[in-house]
Design an enzyme around this catalytic site. Sequence first.
Site, mmCIF file in Angstrom:
data_model
loop_
_atom_site.group_PDB
_atom_site.id
_atom_site.type_symbol
_atom_site.label_atom_id
_atom_site.label_comp_id
_atom_site.label_asym_id
_atom_site.label_seq_id
_atom_site.Cartn_x
_atom_site.Cartn_y
_atom_site.Cartn_z
ATOM 1 N N CYS A 1 -27.794 -16.904 50.083
ATOM 2 C CA CYS A 1 -27.812 -15.570 50.013
ATOM 3 C C CYS A 1 -28.716 -14.653 50.814
ATOM 4 C CB CYS A 1 -27.499 -15.072 48.479
ATOM 5 S SG CYS A 1 -27.748 -13.452 48.647
ATOM 6 N N CYS B 1 -31.155 -13.936 42.263
ATOM 7 C CA CYS B 1 -30.872 -12.856 43.279
ATOM 8 C C CYS B 1 -30.390 -11.667 42.176
ATOM 9 C CB CYS B 1 -29.701 -13.140 43.979
ATOM 10 S SG CYS B 1 -29.036 -11.715 45.175
ATOM 11 N N HIS C 1 -27.060 -7.217 38.692
ATOM 12 C CA HIS C 1 -26.291 -6.172 38.581
ATOM 13 C C HIS C 1 -25.135 -6.382 37.651
ATOM 14 C CE1 HIS C 1 -28.135 -3.485 41.567
ATOM 15 N NE2 HIS C 1 -27.927 -4.382 42.434
ATOM 16 N N HIS D 1 -24.997 -17.274 42.555
ATOM 17 C CA HIS D 1 -24.144 -17.237 43.594
ATOM 18 C C HIS D 1 -24.993 -17.957 44.925
ATOM 19 C CE1 HIS D 1 -26.171 -13.445 43.926
ATOM 20 N NE2 HIS D 1 -26.145 -13.606 45.323
HETATM 21 N N1 COD Z 1 -37.682 2.713 46.066
HETATM 22 C C1 COD Z 1 -38.359 1.746 46.793
HETATM 23 N N2 COD Z 1 -38.062 0.440 46.385
HETATM 24 C C2 COD Z 1 -37.391 0.267 45.182
HETATM 25 C C3 COD Z 1 -36.901 1.327 44.511
HETATM 26 C C4 COD Z 1 -37.124 2.686 44.958
HETATM 27 N N3 COD Z 1 -36.501 3.653 44.446
HETATM 28 N N4 COD Z 1 -36.387 0.629 43.397
HETATM 29 C C5 COD Z 1 -36.464 -0.721 43.653
HETATM 30 N N5 COD Z 1 -37.165 -1.048 44.653
HETATM 31 C C6 COD Z 1 -37.666 -2.214 45.295
HETATM 32 C C7 COD Z 1 -38.167 -3.271 44.223
HETATM 33 O O1 COD Z 1 -39.516 -2.938 43.742
HETATM 34 C C8 COD Z 1 -37.786 -4.428 44.784
HETATM 35 O O2 COD Z 1 -38.995 -4.977 45.337
HETATM 36 C C9 COD Z 1 -36.572 -4.379 45.541
HETATM 37 O O3 COD Z 1 -36.406 -2.948 45.617
HETATM 38 C C10 COD Z 1 -35.417 -5.115 44.955
HETATM 39 O O4 COD Z 1 -35.593 -6.374 45.193
HETATM 40 P P1 COD Z 1 -35.122 -7.474 44.176
HETATM 41 O O5 COD Z 1 -35.886 -8.557 44.538
HETATM 42 O O6 COD Z 1 -35.102 -7.133 42.803
HETATM 43 O O7 COD Z 1 -33.531 -7.634 44.694
HETATM 44 P P2 COD Z 1 -33.136 -8.603 45.832
HETATM 45 O O8 COD Z 1 -33.640 -8.598 46.959
HETATM 46 O O9 COD Z 1 -32.727 -9.904 45.057
HETATM 47 O O10 COD Z 1 -31.453 -8.033 45.994
HETATM 48 C C11 COD Z 1 -31.357 -6.697 46.477
HETATM 49 C C12 COD Z 1 -29.789 -6.335 46.777
HETATM 50 C C13 COD Z 1 -29.694 -4.977 47.490
HETATM 51 C C14 COD Z 1 -29.144 -7.341 47.710
HETATM 52 C C15 COD Z 1 -29.056 -6.216 45.548
HETATM 53 O O11 COD Z 1 -29.493 -5.466 44.561
HETATM 54 C C16 COD Z 1 -27.705 -5.694 45.804
HETATM 55 O O12 COD Z 1 -27.309 -4.525 45.781
HETATM 56 N N6 COD Z 1 -26.663 -6.629 45.864
HETATM 57 C C17 COD Z 1 -25.208 -6.308 45.726
HETATM 58 C C18 COD Z 1 -24.925 -6.541 47.211
HETATM 59 C C19 COD Z 1 -24.141 -7.940 47.386
HETATM 60 O O13 COD Z 1 -23.495 -8.384 46.425
HETATM 61 N N7 COD Z 1 -24.698 -8.616 48.341
HETATM 62 C C20 COD Z 1 -24.329 -9.975 48.417
HETATM 63 C C21 COD Z 1 -24.877 -10.752 47.435
HETATM 64 S S1 COD Z 1 -26.662 -10.715 47.216
HETATM 65 ZN ZN ZN Z 2 -27.644 -12.606 46.238
#
Ligand code: COD
Ligand code: ZN
Length: 368
Positions: A168, A40, A45, A61
């Site tokens: 998650c 994830c 981060h 996690h």
């Molecule tokens: N504009 C549009 N899309 C974007 C941009 C942008 N500027 N930057 C990145 N992206 C896209 C990427 O291309 C990607 O597809 C997506 O955003 C992010 O996806 P992943 O697969 O890298 O990330 P995830 O889905 O695993 O996680 C996203 C979260 C938002 C959950 C994570 O980053 C986060 O903020 N976690 C902290 C919150 C938390 O603790 N949650 C509980 C546990 S997850």
């Molecule tokens: Zn997560």
Amino acid sequence: MRARAAMLMEPGKPLEVDEIEIDPPQHGEVLVRVAAAGVCHSDLHYILGELPLVTPAVLGHEGAGRVEAVGPGVSDLQPGDPVLFIFRAFCGQCYYCRIGRPALCDYGTPIRTSGRMFDGKTRFHLNGRDIHHFLNVSCFAEYTVVPRQALLKLPADIPLDRAALVGCAVTTGVGAVLRATRVQPGESVLVLGCGGVGLNVVQGAALVGAWPIIAADINPQKLAWAQELGATHLVNTRERSLLEAVGELTDGRGVDYAFEVIGHPETIQQAYAATRKGGTTVIVGLAPAGSQLSLDLLPFFREERTLKATLYGSVDLPRDIPLFLELYRAGRLKLDELISQRFSLDEINLAFQALREGAVKRGVIAFS
Ligand code: COD
Ligand code: ZN
């Protein structure tokens, strides 16, 4: 016992995979043999030092496994039971647990903030040095020790790699639509960021009959996957203005609900700007520690806007996780389709590299 684990020795460094010493589970704790762990962005981060944690620590996690042994005082789990890790351990009795908001329960907070169990010790050691616990789970390891309250028993028929994602991504994303908000059929939804969690916001929106479901991302592959999971319109924000695209699809109003699933102040602002008057902007992503959001309060008030955050999809974990599994059995929630790549524990840095490059839907560390 000894087992292999992926550790963050210090932020900014790749994970190190090594054999560690794991202590037996103490009172109220469970030793779990991990079967699968999702990769994830939240772990990333922490790896990059954007969110604070105590190091060295075993990360991970999102995962599932089988009970290997229980500590004294644990009477409702047996060795062999399939279990899901809950990264917000919850007591089941406090005010927040009673009102159906267990993610707000503080039971697991001391362990999460100190990286140590309630007795002040860690159960992981490397060459005599304490290795810390992470988010009540630490499932990037062949075995882990967690408080009983960080586990939910799983039904026997759900494959553990699929179940892992419910720990998650699925719960956070689907819950954001079903529980953090109450999106109605025909209401418009924007999902900004279609990664592992965002794709689950998309499938949650499809499940409740939202329309249109506008998926926005900078990566065309993510948009194609979002379409497979139910997005009705796709916006590559590298190629065109999000506001313009959303305006075209909503008679210039903006969407009823916008979900930010990236975790950047700028994209939170973008999602907010794409929400209609009276609409709701939902922050699913967590921006780096110390980030600020500035909000013009006069239009916020006059336009009756709602800006809210959701943690763990705001779900009632013991009620909603069995429901999500039931929806999976019924073919209404997609889990098989979410995993695009499997990695071994030794390949964990490759798995994070693939996540950074946007090459995976959800990568899963599969343990043999
Ligand atoms: N504009 C549009 N899309 C974007 C941009 C942008 N500027 N930057 C990145 N992206 C896209 C990427 O291309 C990607 O597809 C997506 O955003 C992010 O996806 P992943 O697969 O890298 O990330 P995830 O889905 O695993 O996680 C996203 C979260 C938002 C959950 C994570 O980053 C986060 O903020 N976690 C902290 C919150 C938390 O603790 N949650 C509980 C546990 S997850
Ligand atoms: Zn997560």
